[in-house]
Design an enzyme around this catalytic site. Sequence first.
Site, mmCIF file in Angstrom:
data_model
loop_
_atom_site.group_PDB
_atom_site.id
_atom_site.type_symbol
_atom_site.label_atom_id
_atom_site.label_comp_id
_atom_site.label_asym_id
_atom_site.label_seq_id
_atom_site.Cartn_x
_atom_site.Cartn_y
_atom_site.Cartn_z
ATOM 1 N N CYS A 184 0.851 -1.203 0.000
ATOM 2 C CA CYS A 184 0.000 0.000 0.000
ATOM 3 C C CYS A 184 0.883 1.248 0.000
ATOM 4 O O CYS A 184 0.772 2.096 0.894
ATOM 5 C CB CYS A 184 -0.934 0.032 1.194
ATOM 6 N N CYS A 241 -2.980 5.733 10.103
ATOM 7 C CA CYS A 241 -3.142 7.104 10.584
ATOM 8 C C CYS A 241 -4.534 7.204 11.206
ATOM 9 O O CYS A 241 -5.255 8.170 11.011
ATOM 10 C CB CYS A 241 -2.919 8.129 9.482
#
EC number: 2.1.1.176
Lengths: 423, 178
Positions: free
Chosen positions: A243, A365
Site C-alpha cells: 500500500c 493514521c
Amino acid sequence: MTQVGAHNRYLDAALEEVVGARPVPARAAALIQELSYGVLRWYHQLAAVARLLLEKPLGPKDRDVEALLLVGLYQLRHMRVARHAAVSETVAAAARLRKPWGKNLINACLREYLRHPERAQREIENNPAAALSHPAWLLEELRRSWPREWEAVARANNERPPLVLRVNLRKNSRAEYLARLAAAGLDAAPTTLSDAGVILPQPAPVGRLPGFADGCVSVQDEAAQLAAILLDARPGERVLDACAAPGGKAAHILERAPGPAELMALEADPARAGLIGQNLARLGLKALVVVGDAGAAQSWWDGRPFDRILLDAPCSATGVIRRHPDIKLRRQPADIPRLIQAQARLLDGLWPLLRRGGKLLYVTCSILPGENEDQLRAFRDRRPDAAESALTGGWGRARALGRQTLPGERGMDGFYYGCLKKS
Amino acid sequence: MQNDDFLTATSMALRTILHLPDPRLRRQAAPVTEVTPAIRQLIADMAATMYAAPGVGLAAIQVDEPVRVVVIDVSEERNALLVLINPEIIATDGEQTLEEGCLSVPGIYEPVTRAAHVKIRARDRDGAPFELAADGLLATCIQHEIDHLDGRLFVDRLSRLKQGRIRKKLEKQSRLAM
C-alpha cells in the site's frame, strides 16, 4: 464544497480541478483554499448555525446556496474580514448562481446572524457536535476510545497543522537544509523524534521551499516519518512497502543510509502507483514499483521472502483530520467495520511473505483501537508464529500492543505503530 | 521488404522472458519519448525473441524493459511484423471470445472475452504517429499486449476459481523444472 459534501469527493482533488483548471491569481487561489479548508473544518458548527437561521432546510438541489451561506458564516466567524465586506461579497457571489431567491436568502440569514450572534452561540454551546465541529457518531467513537482525551483530540483536529518536511539525507544534511530555509526567509526548527524532520510553524507553499523540485526535501508529518525509522531496514535486506502510494514512506526508507538492498513498492491502484514513480524520480531514488493487491500475492509475488514488510494499511484516517478536514464529512460509520475487515485481509495475505525472523511493521493514521491494537492483537492470537516486537522510545503512548500518537501531541498527526516478529 | 530491412539492420539478441508471478510483470510501463538507438535495439531483440518463442505478440515489459513498446505478428507466414510504440485504444466495439495464451504464462490457454473491434493510435518504429483499426485475432492480441503495459496479464481476466487452478499448475511446473 458542494462537490465534497454532496458527491463525497476528496477535497484536494476537487480543489485541484477547480483551481488548477483555469488561471487563478495566486492570492485568489490562497483565498479559495482558506475558505474551502476552513468551511470543512468548521462544517458541523456552521451548518448548525445555518439550520438555526434558515426557516426551513434547503433541498438537495440547493446545496450550492447552502455552501455559500456557510462560506459567508465562516468569514464572519473565523476570518479577519470587515463584516459588511463579508456579507456583500457573499451576496454578490450568490447572484452568480442564477437563483435570485438565494441571493435574498443569504443576505437575510447573514444579517440576522449579525443582529443576534448570541443565539448562534447558545445553539453551539448546547450541541457538542456543533461545539467541537465533528459528526456526532465520530465524537462518540472518540469518547469511547479515549475517555479522558477525546475533547482535546477533537479540538486538535480543528487546529491548523504545522508544515513538516522530511529532508532527503542523500542530497543534503538537515543542518544544510535548515540554513537554506533561513536564507529563504522561512522560520524552521529541527524535529525531535525524526532525524530528517524540519517543522515550519507558518505554512508555506511547496513552490517556495528551496530545492523542492530537485528532490532535496518532501512534505511529511513527523509521525509518518517514524515508519522508516522503526522499520529499520538494513543493508542486504529485501523490503516490501505494501500500500505504498504516494510513496513518501518508501522514499524515506531509501533515503536512510545505508538502506536496504531491494525495495518493492506495492500499490493496488494503477493511477496511484504512478505517483510513487514520480515521487521517487524527483528524489533520485529507485524501487521496483509493482501494481498489485497486497492481499492477493499470488499474482505478483515471486516466492522470495521479505526480511521486512511495512503495511501502511488503508484506514479511517481519523488521526489526520487536521490535515484533511473533509474526512469529517466523507467518513461514514459503516466504513469502520469494512476497513477493519480489509486490514485483517491484508495482514493475513502478507504474513506468509515474511521470512522467519523477519518483522512486519503495521501502521495506520487512525486513532481508533479497532483498526490498531485490537486488530494486531487479534492477528497475533490467530498466528502461532507471530509475536510482538516491542517499539521503544519516549514517543506516543504505549498500548496493549504497539504505540499510538494522538493528533497535536508534540505537534504530530495521530498514528499507530505495531511491530510483529515471525518465529 | 521493409520487415527484412529492419530485422537485418541491427544485430539481434534473444531476451529472457519473465514468467508469472514475477513482480516485474506488474509494473506500469512508461511512454517512449524518443525512438533512440536503444529503443531500436530493443524492438529488434523483441521481434527476434517473439519469433523464436514462438509467439504472436510480445510487450517490452515481458523482457524486463518497462517501456510502452509492443511487437505483434499474427500472420501465418510470420512476415508481417507490427511495431506499436505508446499504443492507446481510442475506440472499441462488440465482443468476441478467443482462446489466449501468453509467453509469460507458459502452458496455459484459456478463453477470454474482449472487444471484437478496436481502433488504436500509436507510433511506428520511426516514431511517426498512425491509427489502425483491427478485428479478430489482431484485435485480441493488441488488447492483450496493451494490458501488459499496464501490468495486467490475461489470467487476471479469468474467474478466481480458474486463477487458483492456474496458480497450482504453475507451481507444479516450477517444482518440476528445479
